[in-house]
Design a protein around this motif. Structure first.
Motif, PDB file in Angstrom:
ATOM      1  N   ALA A   1     -17.885 -54.833  47.584  1.00 21.90           N
ATOM      2  CA  ALA A   1     -18.872 -55.009  46.516  1.00 21.90           C
ATOM      3  C   ALA A   1     -19.162 -56.494  46.314  1.00 21.90           C
ATOM      4  CB  ALA A   1     -18.342 -54.395  45.226  1.00 21.90           C
ATOM      5  N   TYR A   2     -18.115 -57.295  46.396  1.00 21.00           N
ATOM      6  CA  TYR A   2     -18.263 -58.751  46.221  1.00 21.00           C
ATOM      7  C   TYR A   2     -19.179 -59.332  47.313  1.00 21.00           C
ATOM      8  CZ  TYR A   2     -17.026 -63.570  47.317  1.00 21.00           C
ATOM      9  OH  TYR A   2     -17.097 -64.892  47.663  1.00 21.00           O
ATOM     10  N   LEU A   3     -18.890 -58.959  48.565  1.00 19.66           N
ATOM     11  CA  LEU A   3     -19.675 -59.495  49.689  1.00 19.66           C
ATOM     12  C   LEU A   3     -21.127 -59.034  49.628  1.00 19.66           C
ATOM     13  CD1 LEU A   3     -17.080 -59.086  52.568  1.00 19.66           C
ATOM     14  CD2 LEU A   3     -17.932 -61.236  51.654  1.00 19.66           C
ATOM     15  N   PHE A   4     -21.303 -57.771  49.256  1.00 17.00           N
ATOM     16  CA  PHE A   4     -22.646 -57.197  49.123  1.00 17.00           C
ATOM     17  C   PHE A   4     -23.453 -57.988  48.089  1.00 17.00           C
ATOM     18  CE2 PHE A   4     -25.424 -53.851  47.213  1.00 17.00           C
ATOM     19  CZ  PHE A   4     -26.165 -53.546  48.340  1.00 17.00           C
ATOM     20  N   CYS A   5     -22.801 -58.220  46.960  1.00 14.91           N
ATOM     21  CA  CYS A   5     -23.455 -58.950  45.872  1.00 14.91           C
ATOM     22  C   CYS A   5     -23.711 -60.405  46.272  1.00 14.91           C
ATOM     23  CB  CYS A   5     -22.551 -58.883  44.642  1.00 14.91           C
ATOM     24  SG  CYS A   5     -23.256 -59.610  43.205  1.00 14.91           S
ATOM     25  N   GLY A   6     -22.738 -61.013  46.972  1.00 15.87           N
ATOM     26  CA  GLY A   6     -22.903 -62.400  47.436  1.00 15.87           C
ATOM     27  C   GLY A   6     -24.067 -62.511  48.388  1.00 15.87           C
ATOM     28  N   LEU A   7     -24.160 -61.544  49.305  1.00 13.87           N
ATOM     29  CA  LEU A   7     -25.240 -61.529  50.282  1.00 13.87           C
ATOM     30  C   LEU A   7     -26.602 -61.439  49.584  1.00 13.87           C
ATOM     31  CD1 LEU A   7     -26.009 -61.193  53.361  1.00 13.87           C
ATOM     32  CD2 LEU A   7     -25.909 -58.755  52.961  1.00 13.87           C
ATOM     33  N   LEU A   8     -26.664 -60.547  48.592  1.00 10.67           N
ATOM     34  CA  LEU A   8     -27.932 -60.378  47.870  1.00 10.67           C
ATOM     35  C   LEU A   8     -28.278 -61.628  47.072  1.00 10.67           C
ATOM     36  CD1 LEU A   8     -27.492 -56.693  46.715  1.00 10.67           C
ATOM     37  CD2 LEU A   8     -29.173 -57.548  48.337  1.00 10.67           C
ATOM     38  N   THR A   9     -27.255 -62.297  46.547  1.00 11.44           N
ATOM     39  CA  THR A   9     -27.504 -63.536  45.794  1.00 11.44           C
ATOM     40  C   THR A   9     -28.087 -64.600  46.713  1.00 11.44           C
ATOM     41  OG1 THR A   9     -25.630 -62.990  44.398  1.00 11.44           O
ATOM     42  CG2 THR A   9     -26.423 -65.250  44.263  1.00 11.44           C
ATOM     43  N   LEU A  10     -27.520 -64.704  47.931  1.00 13.39           N
ATOM     44  CA  LEU A  10     -28.040 -65.693  48.876  1.00 13.39           C
ATOM     45  C   LEU A  10     -29.458 -65.342  49.316  1.00 13.39           C
ATOM     46  CD1 LEU A  10     -24.948 -66.395  51.170  1.00 13.39           C
ATOM     47  CD2 LEU A  10     -25.863 -67.842  49.381  1.00 13.39           C
TER      48      LEU A  10
END
Lengths: 238, 288
Positions: free
Chosen positions: A155-164
């Motif tokens: 979930a963290y990586l998914f959210c980080g990816l979307l933020t970038l």
């Protein structure tokens, strides 16, 4: 160099460890009290494993749901201070590669998520042991904790990816919630087989089938893909 | 590619394109060891992009770049971790750089009078700028790139900065590249300069050459209908009644001799300082 970056990130992101840990510690310490006083039938029934008490119970579920919110905060802040104009340049002009900057952040964040889970689990274990609540202690506790970590990392990586991708923290955070929706849909249609949430909250799955190696491999490969994609986007657009 | 031993930075027809837009085109220049080179230009002319390209922060899409030694870069934003103390940021930079010179940093920190316990965010813009430059100098760069060196600095800080830069240039082996919108404050230390306009280098040469080539001539001819021919070296003519202002950028002596031969009531050669020359260069582009 990497060590210095990791130290900096740890210091900068310490509140992401302190605040959820504080919240979860209160939850952990209050767990036996809640069960004894509010749900004496459940308390007596002895149907739960420790993992159920911790993550799958009426009290435990909000805990991991809060965990999602916590990792979305963490993920949407993946760039940290470096999102501010010029700070990334400050590091890059010191011959620090973008890969190292991103890696230090991801390593620290994944470690923070693990540390919060480990700390809370230990405190809960102690707290439940002292409370005289009986539970079925078996190997599934570790499995549940590992999958809780994997799911939260995803979930963290998914959210980080979307933020970038969106270049906006709030967009990353909001779209990150899609992770939960997608997982819920998978949970419904695959009857839990491929749902990370199920592996997080349902210890019976481990008791019947042992450690779910194939889903774990799928998750790790998918996680690696997300990390690679995150790195590519970070390198190209920042 | 480095043609001479003392070339610090060499750029050969470099270009940068971003999202299909040309940011820089056909830039060729050399900066030598022991030299102070200024990149001048208006806002958006491509100075920062060129500086970043030299530093390696911008991807060059055309041409070749060669850099002879260690670079140091001071960005225009001077962005630092505002919540850190000066000592913390010192420790961070020390950990990130293999070339860190602790004694130089301590000496420079004393010189700019910043306490190690100060929070970076609480420093004035001038002090923060000096701290940034000090942190960069302590990494022992051989080529120092500074974007807008004087921007936002008070007069006292400008003096301190000048003294820091002069000490950096003292041993004659270091090079300094400054990107600036104005030339006035840095004119005293630069050896050569380049002028960028819309991503193209429109001038690259020494201060003395620039001053020697440029001038203005004001002439009031006896006859009203005098035509000034379009000589090579005249890039602008302004008529104000009978008076004509001729702008010259090369073959100054020949053109002045030619103009002097025109029967006139008034004739004056106006020499230009470097600041005016720079403005003329920008104006010249507008005439073209």
């Amino acid at each position: 160099m990497m060590l210095t970056l990791l130290k900096k990130e740890l210091k900068e992101r310490r509140w992401y460890f302190v605040i959820p840990s504080g919240f979860l510690l209160v939850a952990a310490l209050s767990l036996p009290y809640m069960y004894r006083n509010l749900f004496p039938i459940l308390y007596l029934s002895n149907n739960f494993t420790f993992a159920d008490f911790v993550w799958g119970s009426w009290w435990g579920q909000p805990v991991w749901q809060m965990g999602y919110v916590f990792v979305f905060f963490l993920g949407s802040n993946i760039l940290g201070k470096e999102r501010e104009s010029g700070i990334l340049e400050f590091l890059l002009s010191r011959n620090i590669s973008k890969g190292k900057v991103l890696a230090s952040k991801i390593i620290v964040d994944l470690s923070i998520i693990a540390a919060v889970i480990v700390l809370t689990t230990i405190v809960m274990l102690i707290s439940v042991n002292y409370s005289s609540i009986e539970y079925n202690n078996n190997y599934s506790n570790l499995n549940v904790a590992i999958f809780l970590w994997i799911a939260l990392c995803g979930a963290y990586l998914f959210c980080g990816l979307l933020t970038l991708l969106t270049r906006a923290r709030w967009k990353g955070f909001t779209l990150g919630l899609l992770w939960v929706v997608i997982d819920l849909i998978i949970y419904t249609y695959s009857q839990g087989t491929f749902s990370l949430t199920r592996y997080m909250i349902d210890s019976s799955i481990y008791m019947n089938n042992g450690f779910p190696l194939i889903p774990a491999i799928v998750v790790v490969v998918a996680g690696g893909g997300i990390i690679k994609l995150t790195y590519d986007i970070f390198s190209k657009y920042y | 590619m480095l043609k001479a031993r003392n070339v610090a930075v060499a750029l050969e027809e470099i270009g940068i394109q971003k999202k299909g837009r040309t940011i820089l085109k056909d830039i060729s220049l050399e900066v030598y060891e022991g030299e102070v080179f200024a990149l001048l230009g208006l806002e958006g002319s491509g100075k920062t992009n060129l500086l970043k390209a030299i530093m390696g922060l911008n991807q060059i899409t055309e041409g070749i770049k060669a850099v002879s030694s260690q670079l140091g870069y001071v960005s225009e934003t001077r962005a630092l971790y505002d919540r850190m103390t000066v000592s913390e940021i010192e420790a961070l930079c020390k950990g990130l750089s293999r070339e860190w010179n602790q004694s130089l940093f301590s000496e420079l920190l004393n010189k700019i009078m910043i306490d190690g316990k100060s929070i970076v965010g609480s420093l004035s813009k001038s002090k923060k700028s000096l701290l940034y430059i000090t942190l960069t100098l302590a990494t022992n760069p051989r080529i120092l790139l500074i974007d807008e060196p004087m921007e936002g600095l008070d007069d006292l800080t400008k003096e301190t900065l000048m003294s820091l830069l002069l000490s950096f240039m003292e041993d004659g082996k270091n090079s300094l590249i400054l990107a600036s919108r104005t030339i006035v404050e840095i004119a005293g230390i630069i050896d050569r300069f380049g002028v960028l306009n819309k991503g193209k280098l429109i001038y690259n040469g020494s201060v003395d050459d620039a001053i020697a080539n440029y001038c203005r001539v004001r002439i009031v001819p006896k006859k009203l209908d005098v035509e000034i021919p379009n000589l090579n070296g005249i890039y602008g003519l302004e008529r104000d009644g009978r008076s004509i202002l001729v702008r010259i950028n090369q073959d100054k002596e020949e053109i002045i001799d030619y103009l002097r031969k025109i029967p006139h009531d008034f004739f004056d050669v106006i020499p230009l300082g470097i600041n005016d020359v720079y403005k003329e260069m920008l104006r010249e582009e507008m005439y073209l």
